[in-house]
Design a protein around this motif. Structure first.
Motif, PDB file in Angstrom:
ATOM      1  N   SER A  62      24.032  12.128  79.856  1.00  0.00           N
ATOM      2  CA  SER A  62      24.126  11.361  78.606  1.00  0.00           C
ATOM      3  C   SER A  62      25.042  12.030  77.589  1.00  0.00           C
ATOM      4  N   PHE A  63      25.035  13.358  77.576  1.00  0.00           N
ATOM      5  CA  PHE A  63      25.699  14.071  76.483  1.00  0.00           C
ATOM      6  C   PHE A  63      27.210  14.177  76.685  1.00  0.00           C
ATOM      7  N   TYR A  66      29.711  12.136  74.736  1.00  0.00           N
ATOM      8  CA  TYR A  66      29.051  11.428  73.636  1.00  0.00           C
ATOM      9  C   TYR A  66      29.640  11.900  72.316  1.00  0.00           C
ATOM     10  N   GLN A  67      30.325  11.004  71.615  1.00  0.00           N
ATOM     11  CA  GLN A  67      31.044  11.352  70.388  1.00  0.00           C
ATOM     12  C   GLN A  67      31.898  12.599  70.614  1.00  0.00           C
ATOM     13  N   HIS A 109      18.374   5.524  79.372  1.00  0.00           N
ATOM     14  CA  HIS A 109      18.450   6.945  79.049  1.00  0.00           C
ATOM     15  C   HIS A 109      17.094   7.647  79.085  1.00  0.00           C
ATOM     16  N   ASP A 111      15.751  11.689  77.646  1.00  0.00           N
ATOM     17  CA  ASP A 111      16.201  12.769  76.761  1.00  0.00           C
ATOM     18  C   ASP A 111      15.028  13.719  76.543  1.00  0.00           C
ATOM     19  N   ALA A 180      20.702   2.942  74.730  1.00  0.00           N
ATOM     20  CA  ALA A 180      21.538   3.967  74.105  1.00  0.00           C
ATOM     21  C   ALA A 180      20.671   5.197  73.883  1.00  0.00           C
ATOM     22  N   MET A 181      21.318   6.355  73.776  1.00  0.00           N
ATOM     23  CA  MET A 181      20.547   7.583  73.619  1.00  0.00           C
ATOM     24  C   MET A 181      19.879   7.676  72.256  1.00  0.00           C
ATOM     25  N   HIS A 182      20.588   7.250  71.214  1.00  0.00           N
ATOM     26  CA  HIS A 182      20.033   7.294  69.865  1.00  0.00           C
ATOM     27  C   HIS A 182      19.967   5.876  69.302  1.00  0.00           C
TER      28      HIS A 182
END
Length: 273
Positions: A62-63, A66-67, A109, A111, A180-182
């Protein structure tokens, strides 16, 4: 899948099952990393182990990306609270590392995070880890169908305050999770109960207290990711992804679904399979 309470994503049972598969990848990867932590290993080596573990199980990190985050885990050491970027840093005896990991399966996802002692750490650091992990579980245990998100927040804060003089980060919080993760809603680690969106079937949350030996204030380093404590005090971070079903609570990133810890806390287990 529907949306309620200003963008809160409500999953179907089948979608929650996909999140469980992602959660198992995360849980298995974190156990692999826990076993790999030792003096002399670099955080980049841990990241490589994590990426291999995630991909070998048919999932995607996921990370990574990411951004523009450049790694598959966050590796935060000592006074680094969260979002540490893996690199050349070599772990030493007595360090404390927090490892945050995420995986995607079929678009869904998982986490979770753990803090791990590198060799033997001081008693106060051991106690910090114990309090942080126990606070996370008290938060998870406070979630009930029909309750509110800040019931979790209140339980975390109350446990931490009853067990010492610690800092509870306020600028970084737990969150909704799913496609989505967040996602909404935020899940603070402090506050009054009875506020925020209602806890309903199909809501999935990442519960993650970040607790320090000193201040609650933090600073972001020049890499624009790594968060450190403002006073140099050490920090611990634990996280699980969870949901509440009609039969009880299900911790999607715990290998046993949370059954053992929930049982100790008198909370019905709501896992499937």
């Amino acid at each position: 899948m529907g949306l309620r309470d200003r963008g809160v994503e409500i999953k179907t049972p089948e979608q929650i099952d996909a999140m469980r598969r992602a959660g198992l990848v995360v849980g298995q990867t974190l156990e692999t990393l826990r076993a790999a932590v030792r003096p002399g290993i670099s955080t980049a080596e841990l990241d490589a182990i994590a990426e291999d573990s995630i991909r070998s199980r048919g999932a995607t990190p996921s990370f990574l990306g990411y951004q523009d985050f450049p790694a598959s885990i966050c590796a935060s050491v000592n006074d680094e609270v969260v979002h540490g970027i893996p690199g050349d840093r070599v772990l030493a005896e007595g360090d404390l590392i927090s490892i945050d990991c995420g995986a995607i399966v079929e678009g869904w996802h998982g986490d979770a995070a753990i803090s791990v002692a590198v060799g033997t750490v001081s008693p106060e650091v051991t106690r910090l880890m114990e309090v942080t992990e126990a606070a996370m579980w008290r938060g998870i245990a406070a979630a009930r169908l029909g309750g509110r998100v800040t019931d979790i927040s209140h339980a975390i804060e109350g446990y931490v305050k009853r067990n010492g003089r610690y800092g509870i980060l306020e600028d970084y919080v737990g969150h909704g999770i799913g496609s989505a993760m967040h996602q909404p809603p935020n899940v603070p680690n402090f506050g009054r109960p009875g506020k925020g969106p209602k806890i309903v079937e199909g809501l999935a949350l990442a519960i993650e207290p970040m607790i320090t030996l000193g201040t609650k204030e933090s600073i972001v380093l020049d890499d624009e990711w790594t968060v450190i404590t403002a006073d140099g005090s050490w920090a611990a971070h634990f996280e699980h992804t969870m949901t509440v079903t009609s039969t009880g609570t299900w911790v999607l990133t715990a290998l046993d679904g949370g059954e053992e810890m929930l049982g100790r806390l008198g909370v019905p287990f709501g896992g499937r399979g």
